[in-house]
Design a protein around this motif. Structure first.
Motif, short mmCIF file in Angstrom:
data_model
loop_
_atom_site.label_atom_id
_atom_site.label_comp_id
_atom_site.label_asym_id
_atom_site.label_seq_id
_atom_site.Cartn_x
_atom_site.Cartn_y
_atom_site.Cartn_z
N GLY A 163 14.21 1.17 77.85
CA GLY A 163 14.99 0.67 76.72
C GLY A 163 16.47 1.02 76.70
O GLY A 163 17.20 0.51 75.85
N ASN A 164 16.92 1.87 77.61
CA ASN A 164 18.34 2.27 77.57
C ASN A 164 19.27 1.13 77.98
O ASN A 164 20.27 0.86 77.30
N THR A 165 18.94 0.46 79.07
CA THR A 165 19.76 -0.67 79.51
C THR A 165 19.64 -1.83 78.50
O THR A 165 20.59 -2.58 78.29
N MET A 181 21.07 -3.53 84.97
CA MET A 181 20.17 -2.99 85.97
C MET A 181 20.19 -1.47 85.97
O MET A 181 21.17 -0.87 86.40
N PRO A 182 19.13 -0.83 85.44
CA PRO A 182 19.08 0.63 85.54
C PRO A 182 18.87 1.05 86.99
O PRO A 182 18.37 0.25 87.79
N THR A 183 19.24 2.27 87.32
CA THR A 183 19.02 2.75 88.69
C THR A 183 17.69 3.52 88.76
O THR A 183 17.50 4.49 88.03
N TYR A 184 16.80 3.04 89.59
CA TYR A 184 15.55 3.76 89.88
C TYR A 184 15.48 3.95 91.39
O TYR A 184 15.68 3.00 92.14
N HIS A 185 15.24 5.16 91.82
CA HIS A 185 15.11 5.47 93.25
C HIS A 185 16.33 4.99 94.05
O HIS A 185 16.19 4.36 95.10
N GLY A 228 24.46 -0.89 83.50
CA GLY A 228 23.14 -0.28 83.57
C GLY A 228 23.16 1.17 83.16
O GLY A 228 24.16 1.87 83.32
N SER A 229 22.02 1.62 82.67
CA SER A 229 21.84 3.03 82.37
C SER A 229 21.39 3.74 83.65
O SER A 229 20.80 3.13 84.53
N TYR A 230 21.70 5.02 83.72
CA TYR A 230 21.33 5.79 84.91
C TYR A 230 21.10 7.25 84.50
O TYR A 230 21.39 7.64 83.36
N GLY A 231 20.61 8.04 85.47
CA GLY A 231 20.39 9.45 85.20
C GLY A 231 21.34 10.35 85.95
O GLY A 231 21.95 11.26 85.38
N TRP A 232 21.48 10.15 87.25
CA TRP A 232 22.31 11.06 88.04
C TRP A 232 23.13 10.39 89.13
O TRP A 232 24.15 10.93 89.56
N SER A 233 22.76 9.21 89.60
CA SER A 233 23.55 8.61 90.69
C SER A 233 24.09 7.22 90.32
O SER A 233 25.24 6.92 90.62
N GLU A 279 35.33 -5.78 87.57
CA GLU A 279 35.09 -4.40 88.01
C GLU A 279 35.78 -3.43 87.07
O GLU A 279 36.78 -3.79 86.45
N PRO A 280 35.33 -2.17 87.00
CA PRO A 280 34.14 -1.63 87.66
C PRO A 280 32.89 -1.99 86.86
O PRO A 280 32.99 -2.48 85.74
N PRO A 281 31.69 -1.71 87.42
CA PRO A 281 30.47 -1.91 86.63
C PRO A 281 30.44 -0.93 85.46
O PRO A 281 31.08 0.13 85.51
N LEU A 282 29.73 -1.29 84.42
CA LEU A 282 29.67 -0.43 83.23
C LEU A 282 28.39 0.42 83.24
O LEU A 282 27.29 -0.12 83.27
N LEU A 283 28.60 1.73 83.24
CA LEU A 283 27.45 2.64 83.32
C LEU A 283 27.32 3.48 82.06
O LEU A 283 28.33 3.85 81.46
N ALA A 284 26.10 3.81 81.69
CA ALA A 284 25.86 4.75 80.59
C ALA A 284 24.78 5.73 81.03
O ALA A 284 23.76 5.32 81.60
N LYS A 285 25.02 7.01 80.77
CA LYS A 285 24.04 8.01 81.18
C LYS A 285 22.89 8.05 80.16
O LYS A 285 23.13 8.27 78.99
N TYR A 286 21.68 7.80 80.65
CA TYR A 286 20.47 7.75 79.81
C TYR A 286 20.69 6.89 78.57
O TYR A 286 21.17 5.78 78.67
N ASN A 287 20.36 7.45 77.40
CA ASN A 287 20.45 6.69 76.15
C ASN A 287 21.94 6.50 75.80
O ASN A 287 22.63 7.47 75.56
N PRO A 288 22.44 5.26 75.79
CA PRO A 288 23.89 5.07 75.60
C PRO A 288 24.39 5.58 74.25
O PRO A 288 23.80 5.28 73.21
#
Ligand code: FMN
Length: 153
Positions: free
Chosen positions: A16-18, A58-62, A92-97, A118-127
């Protein structure tokens, strides 16, 4: 009467974060007059063809993008759907990378020749609210850009 332009927000989200980011982007985009904004969790290649601008979530998984998105992009290529010149952005939401949105932009730019933001928009975990505000801004920016492009074409 100017033609109604289409903005597609296509996202994937497991926890649900993304998705929260996608909803804030939608809000920003809808503040611009003359844009038909659609938010989708799944899309067909033809949906991409019909849009003037596409914002991919797009969240980052693996350390990777999701397999569904990869399949969709592959299908777009196989069906020779032309995305050249359309406006593209990624978030996308992400955790560490957080590699996935950047990977997405690379594909949009190099394989499909989209006009990427650019750049892509990132949020760590729950925005947080600050991230959601950036999301609203991105939605507005992309919407304004496709409206402007439609007026000059
Ligand atoms: C199994 C698993 C693998 C993950 N791998 C990564 C990763 O490689 N890099 C990263 O930045 N975050 C990683 N994360 C963190 C997610 O990107 C993060 O939880 C994000 O907020 C999920 O977004 P979503 O709620 O939209 O699905 C991983 C989380 C899980 C559960």
């Amino acid at each position: 009467m100017p033609k109604l332009v289409k903005l597609l927000i296509l996202y994937y989200s497991q926890t649900g974060n993304t998705e929260k980011m996608a909803r804030a982007i939608e809000e920003g985009a809808k503040s611009v007059a003359g844009v038909n904004v659609e938010v989708k969790y799944f899309a067909r290649p033809e949906d991409l063809a019909e849009a003037d601008g596409i914002i991919f979530g797009m969240p980052t998984y693996h350390h990777d993008m999701g397999i569904d998105m990869k399949r969709l992009l592959e299908e777009v290529a196989v069906k020779r759907i032309n995305l050249k010149g359309k406006v593209g952005a990624a978030f996308g939401s992400y955790g560490w990378s957080g590699e996935a949105p950047r990977m997405m932009l690379e594909v949009l730019k190099n394989k499909f020749e989209m006009e990427i933001i650019e750049p892509p928009l990132l949020a760590k975990y729950n925005p947080e609210e600050k991230s959601l505000e950036e999301c609203r801004k991105l939605g507005k920016t992309v919407a304004e850009r496709i409206v402007k492009a439609s007026l000059s074409s």
